[in-house]
Design a protein around this motif. Sequence first.
Motif, PDB file in Angstrom:
ATOM      1  N   TYR A  31       0.841  -1.208   0.000  1.00 33.46           N
ATOM      2  CA  TYR A  31       0.000   0.000   0.000  1.00 33.46           C
ATOM      3  C   TYR A  31       0.879   1.263   0.000  1.00 33.46           C
ATOM      4  O   TYR A  31       0.639   2.213  -0.747  1.00 33.46           O
ATOM      5  CB  TYR A  31      -0.945  -0.004   1.222  1.00 33.46           C
ATOM      6  CG  TYR A  31      -1.503   1.359   1.546  1.00 33.46           C
ATOM      7  CD1 TYR A  31      -2.311   2.035   0.626  1.00 33.46           C
ATOM      8  CD2 TYR A  31      -1.213   2.007   2.753  1.00 33.46           C
ATOM      9  CE1 TYR A  31      -2.810   3.304   0.898  1.00 33.46           C
ATOM     10  CE2 TYR A  31      -1.707   3.265   3.038  1.00 33.46           C
ATOM     11  CZ  TYR A  31      -2.499   3.917   2.102  1.00 33.46           C
ATOM     12  OH  TYR A  31      -2.985   5.180   2.362  1.00 33.46           O
ATOM     13  N   ILE A  32       1.926   1.251   0.804  1.00 29.25           N
ATOM     14  CA  ILE A  32       2.782   2.443   0.891  1.00 29.25           C
ATOM     15  C   ILE A  32       3.691   2.555  -0.324  1.00 29.25           C
ATOM     16  O   ILE A  32       3.856   3.616  -0.913  1.00 29.25           O
ATOM     17  CB  ILE A  32       3.729   2.376   2.117  1.00 29.25           C
ATOM     18  CG1 ILE A  32       2.969   2.150   3.398  1.00 29.25           C
ATOM     19  CG2 ILE A  32       4.551   3.634   2.247  1.00 29.25           C
ATOM     20  CD1 ILE A  32       3.941   1.822   4.519  1.00 29.25           C
ATOM     21  N   MET A  85      -0.689  12.156   3.971  1.00 26.14           N
ATOM     22  CA  MET A  85      -0.797  10.736   3.635  1.00 26.14           C
ATOM     23  C   MET A  85      -1.918  10.128   4.451  1.00 26.14           C
ATOM     24  O   MET A  85      -1.959  10.274   5.677  1.00 26.14           O
ATOM     25  CB  MET A  85       0.529  10.020   3.896  1.00 26.14           C
ATOM     26  CG  MET A  85       1.576  10.383   2.830  1.00 26.14           C
ATOM     27  SD  MET A  85       3.166   9.658   3.135  1.00 26.14           S
ATOM     28  CE  MET A  85       3.742  10.618   4.491  1.00 26.14           C
ATOM     29  N   GLN A 134      -5.421  18.963   4.492  1.00 30.18           N
ATOM     30  CA  GLN A 134      -5.539  18.588   3.066  1.00 30.18           C
ATOM     31  C   GLN A 134      -6.943  18.082   2.782  1.00 30.18           C
ATOM     32  O   GLN A 134      -7.443  17.174   3.443  1.00 30.18           O
ATOM     33  CB  GLN A 134      -4.506  17.502   2.724  1.00 30.18           C
ATOM     34  CG  GLN A 134      -4.602  17.000   1.288  1.00 30.18           C
ATOM     35  CD  GLN A 134      -5.437  15.727   1.151  1.00 30.18           C
ATOM     36  OE1 GLN A 134      -5.359  14.849   2.007  1.00 30.18           O
ATOM     37  NE2 GLN A 134      -6.235  15.642   0.105  1.00 30.18           N
ATOM     38  N   TYR A 136      -9.793  16.362   0.357  1.00 34.50           N
ATOM     39  CA  TYR A 136     -10.282  15.592  -0.784  1.00 34.50           C
ATOM     40  C   TYR A 136     -11.765  15.870  -0.859  1.00 34.50           C
ATOM     41  O   TYR A 136     -12.446  15.844   0.178  1.00 34.50           O
ATOM     42  CB  TYR A 136     -10.139  14.088  -0.521  1.00 34.50           C
ATOM     43  CG  TYR A 136      -8.834  13.455  -0.912  1.00 34.50           C
ATOM     44  CD1 TYR A 136      -8.210  13.753  -2.124  1.00 34.50           C
ATOM     45  CD2 TYR A 136      -8.236  12.510  -0.079  1.00 34.50           C
ATOM     46  CE1 TYR A 136      -7.016  13.138  -2.474  1.00 34.50           C
ATOM     47  CE2 TYR A 136      -7.041  11.892  -0.430  1.00 34.50           C
ATOM     48  CZ  TYR A 136      -6.441  12.210  -1.639  1.00 34.50           C
ATOM     49  OH  TYR A 136      -5.270  11.600  -1.985  1.00 34.50           O
ATOM     50  N   SER A 269       3.305  17.954  -7.863  1.00 35.79           N
ATOM     51  CA  SER A 269       3.363  16.629  -7.243  1.00 35.79           C
ATOM     52  C   SER A 269       2.823  15.594  -8.206  1.00 35.79           C
ATOM     53  O   SER A 269       1.853  15.849  -8.922  1.00 35.79           O
ATOM     54  CB  SER A 269       2.485  16.653  -5.967  1.00 35.79           C
ATOM     55  OG  SER A 269       2.179  15.344  -5.541  1.00 35.79           O
ATOM     56  N   HIS A 271       1.870  12.789  -6.839  1.00 37.66           N
ATOM     57  CA  HIS A 271       1.226  11.920  -5.851  1.00 37.66           C
ATOM     58  C   HIS A 271       2.113  10.694  -5.591  1.00 37.66           C
ATOM     59  O   HIS A 271       1.622   9.567  -5.428  1.00 37.66           O
ATOM     60  CB  HIS A 271      -0.159  11.488  -6.351  1.00 37.66           C
ATOM     61  CG  HIS A 271      -1.177  11.304  -5.258  1.00 37.66           C
ATOM     62  ND1 HIS A 271      -2.137  12.228  -4.962  1.00 37.66           N
ATOM     63  CD2 HIS A 271      -1.371  10.283  -4.388  1.00 37.66           C
ATOM     64  CE1 HIS A 271      -2.883  11.786  -3.963  1.00 37.66           C
ATOM     65  NE2 HIS A 271      -2.440  10.605  -3.596  1.00 37.66           N
ATOM     66  N   GLY A 272       3.425  10.915  -5.622  1.00 37.44           N
ATOM     67  CA  GLY A 272       4.357   9.797  -5.415  1.00 37.44           C
ATOM     68  C   GLY A 272       4.282   8.768  -6.536  1.00 37.44           C
ATOM     69  O   GLY A 272       4.654   7.610  -6.332  1.00 37.44           O
ATOM     70  N   ARG A 274       1.589   7.596  -7.806  1.00 36.76           N
ATOM     71  CA  ARG A 274       0.514   6.655  -7.468  1.00 36.76           C
ATOM     72  C   ARG A 274      -0.735   6.824  -8.318  1.00 36.76           C
ATOM     73  O   ARG A 274      -1.694   6.080  -8.174  1.00 36.76           O
ATOM     74  CB  ARG A 274       0.153   6.819  -5.979  1.00 36.76           C
ATOM     75  CG  ARG A 274       1.272   6.389  -5.071  1.00 36.76           C
ATOM     76  CD  ARG A 274       1.136   6.950  -3.678  1.00 36.76           C
ATOM     77  NE  ARG A 274       0.114   6.317  -2.861  1.00 36.76           N
ATOM     78  CZ  ARG A 274       0.287   5.195  -2.177  1.00 36.76           C
ATOM     79  NH1 ARG A 274       1.418   4.558  -2.251  1.00 36.76           N
ATOM     80  NH2 ARG A 274      -0.678   4.710  -1.435  1.00 36.76           N
ATOM     81  N   GLY A 304       9.306  11.760  -4.898  1.00 32.98           N
ATOM     82  CA  GLY A 304      10.607  11.172  -5.203  1.00 32.98           C
ATOM     83  C   GLY A 304      11.782  11.744  -4.436  1.00 32.98           C
ATOM     84  O   GLY A 304      12.932  11.452  -4.747  1.00 32.98           O
ATOM     85  N   PRO A 327       9.459   8.571   2.635  1.00 32.62           N
ATOM     86  CA  PRO A 327      10.566   8.463   3.599  1.00 32.62           C
ATOM     87  C   PRO A 327      10.084   8.485   5.052  1.00 32.62           C
ATOM     88  O   PRO A 327      10.602   7.755   5.901  1.00 32.62           O
ATOM     89  CB  PRO A 327      11.457   9.667   3.274  1.00 32.62           C
ATOM     90  CG  PRO A 327      11.211   9.913   1.814  1.00 32.62           C
ATOM     91  CD  PRO A 327       9.745   9.596   1.617  1.00 32.62           C
TER      92      PRO A 327
HETATM   93  C1  FMN Z   1       0.595   5.834   1.642  1.00 29.92           C
HETATM   94  C2  FMN Z   1       0.339   7.155   0.986  1.00 29.92           C
HETATM   95  C3  FMN Z   1      -0.880   7.796   1.197  1.00 29.92           C
HETATM   96  C4  FMN Z   1      -1.118   9.033   0.589  1.00 29.92           C
HETATM   97  N1  FMN Z   1      -2.294   9.683   0.867  1.00 29.92           N
HETATM   98  C5  FMN Z   1      -2.489  10.930   0.382  1.00 29.92           C
HETATM   99  C6  FMN Z   1      -3.621  11.680   0.776  1.00 29.92           C
HETATM  100  O1  FMN Z   1      -4.442  11.230   1.575  1.00 29.92           O
HETATM  101  N2  FMN Z   1      -3.758  12.932   0.257  1.00 29.92           N
HETATM  102  C7  FMN Z   1      -2.857  13.478  -0.631  1.00 29.92           C
HETATM  103  O2  FMN Z   1      -3.035  14.611  -1.080  1.00 29.92           O
HETATM  104  N3  FMN Z   1      -1.767  12.774  -1.004  1.00 29.92           N
HETATM  105  C8  FMN Z   1      -1.544  11.536  -0.515  1.00 29.92           C
HETATM  106  N4  FMN Z   1      -0.406  10.857  -0.841  1.00 29.92           N
HETATM  107  C9  FMN Z   1       0.594  11.503  -1.713  1.00 29.92           C
HETATM  108  C10 FMN Z   1       1.597  12.320  -0.884  1.00 29.92           C
HETATM  109  O3  FMN Z   1       0.980  13.467  -0.345  1.00 29.92           O
HETATM  110  C11 FMN Z   1       2.791  12.795  -1.723  1.00 29.92           C
HETATM  111  O4  FMN Z   1       2.319  13.470  -2.852  1.00 29.92           O
HETATM  112  C12 FMN Z   1       3.711  11.661  -2.148  1.00 29.92           C
HETATM  113  O5  FMN Z   1       3.798  10.652  -1.182  1.00 29.92           O
HETATM  114  C13 FMN Z   1       5.100  12.226  -2.405  1.00 29.92           C
HETATM  115  O6  FMN Z   1       5.914  11.299  -2.996  1.00 29.92           O
HETATM  116  P1  FMN Z   1       6.993  10.402  -2.204  1.00 29.92           P
HETATM  117  O7  FMN Z   1       6.219   9.400  -1.445  1.00 29.92           O
HETATM  118  O8  FMN Z   1       7.796   9.829  -3.309  1.00 29.92           O
HETATM  119  O9  FMN Z   1       7.790  11.334  -1.308  1.00 29.92           O
HETATM  120  C14 FMN Z   1      -0.146   9.615  -0.266  1.00 29.92           C
HETATM  121  C15 FMN Z   1       1.068   8.960  -0.470  1.00 29.92           C
HETATM  122  C16 FMN Z   1       1.320   7.753   0.147  1.00 29.92           C
HETATM  123  C17 FMN Z   1       2.653   7.083  -0.064  1.00 29.92           C
END
Ligand code: FMN
Length: 384
Positions: A31-32, A85, A134, A136, A269, A271-272, A274, A304, A327
């Motif tokens: 999930y992470i 997150m 934040q 949604y 961003s 969103h990692g 995702r 990243g 991280p």
């Molecule tokens: C487990 C997880 C849950 C996340 N949940 C949210 C969230 O609820 N709201 C949001 O805006 N971004 C969410 N994100 C995205 C993060 O805010 C962020 O954009 C991203 O993790 C940054 O990338 P990095 O993990 O490579 O540092 C989530 C990311 C992860 C890894």
Amino acid sequence: METFPGNRHIYSYNEARRIAKRKLPHFIFEYIDGSAGSEFGEKKNRSYMTQIELKPKGLINIQDISTSQTLFKEKFTIPFGIAPMGMCQFVSTNADNYLACLGKEKKIPICVSTVASTSLERYWELSEGNSWFQLYVHSDIEFAKKLVQRAADTGYKKLILTIDVPALGRRPREEIAGFKVPFRLTPKIFLDCALHPRWSIANLISGIPQPGNFSKNAFDRSGGRGIIDWDFLKELRDTWKGELIVKGILNIDDAVKVASYGSDAIQISGHGGRQLASMPSPIEMLYQIKNEVKNKCKLIFDTGIRNGEDIVKAYSLGADFVMIGRPALMAIAAYEKKGLYEMVNLLNHESGLTMAQLGEIKISNLSMNNIYKLPFDCEKEHEN
Ligand SMILES: Cc1cc2nc3c(=O)[nH]c(=O)nc-3n(C[C@H](O)[C@H](O)[C@H](O)COP(=O)(O)O)c2cc1C
């Protein structure tokens, strides 16, 4: 520069991730760690990040080096905060507590997700006001407006509207591992939990994490979040009196428009990684958006960041502030609270070390002049 303790647990992101992978049930780790689709977007961004070459400069007195950074007239002694997150409590039953304490003790912004397992009110209290909310917007705009009102009533000054989840991205690894919200104890998950007794016992004692900001059934994770539009942003701008940050922008036209709507900051961003495997690389978009938006609006960057050199690269490419995501969670999974604090100290320390190599003593002095080579096309230089 501060000396840095040799006797510690966290040495690098990869090492923390390796330990997190061992300690967490597989479905939580996936999930992470997982990203959208083929995960190419996340990997490409990391590859670009690594390939950016910085320009070392010698014979400069760096005695007064500082990694502090000012944003919205507030001085932060560490040049990054924690990105929002959701469901961090799945990583540790105390994760929200650790994050809030980190905000309080280090005075850095902790972004509280709509889908956090601790209420926005409690986060505010625990972090002593060092949190940003934040938002949604799910299927119910009125509910979202009430959340914004709750944040304002609690005292929040910074609101982040996340716009890059019109529909939840497919993350095959979490699907394969069986991660589901609400949590479902299938035979596969049962076996996974049995192989990770420490995690399972902690969750048996505390109870499986539940949403902190709404009742269990008020938010369907897999449901759409695509009902908001530019009119909503306008209305939000008119009603929210504090700073408004729009998160999840990887498109120059959107960035320019968001700035013209009076937003205080754009959070560039991916969103990692995702949400979209074929996303443009967020670190490249930071460079592109900086060129177009110039100084009309602050630029916050995430996605990243894995070490201090990455932080310095983001500032050199035009960021006004940086956020980290995974991280923090990997460090908590590996060593609980001390892992989180050590990761934050490590990234801060490495940022200072990198600046020393570049002969820069202030984050705000970092610019394209500190970049030797970029792995993507760059026609224009910023006017920093
Ligand atoms: C487990 C997880 C849950 C996340 N949940 C949210 C969230 O609820 N709201 C949001 O805006 N971004 C969410 N994100 C995205 C993060 O805010 C962020 O954009 C991203 O993790 C940054 O990338 P990095 O993990 O490579 O540092 C989530 C990311 C992860 C890894």
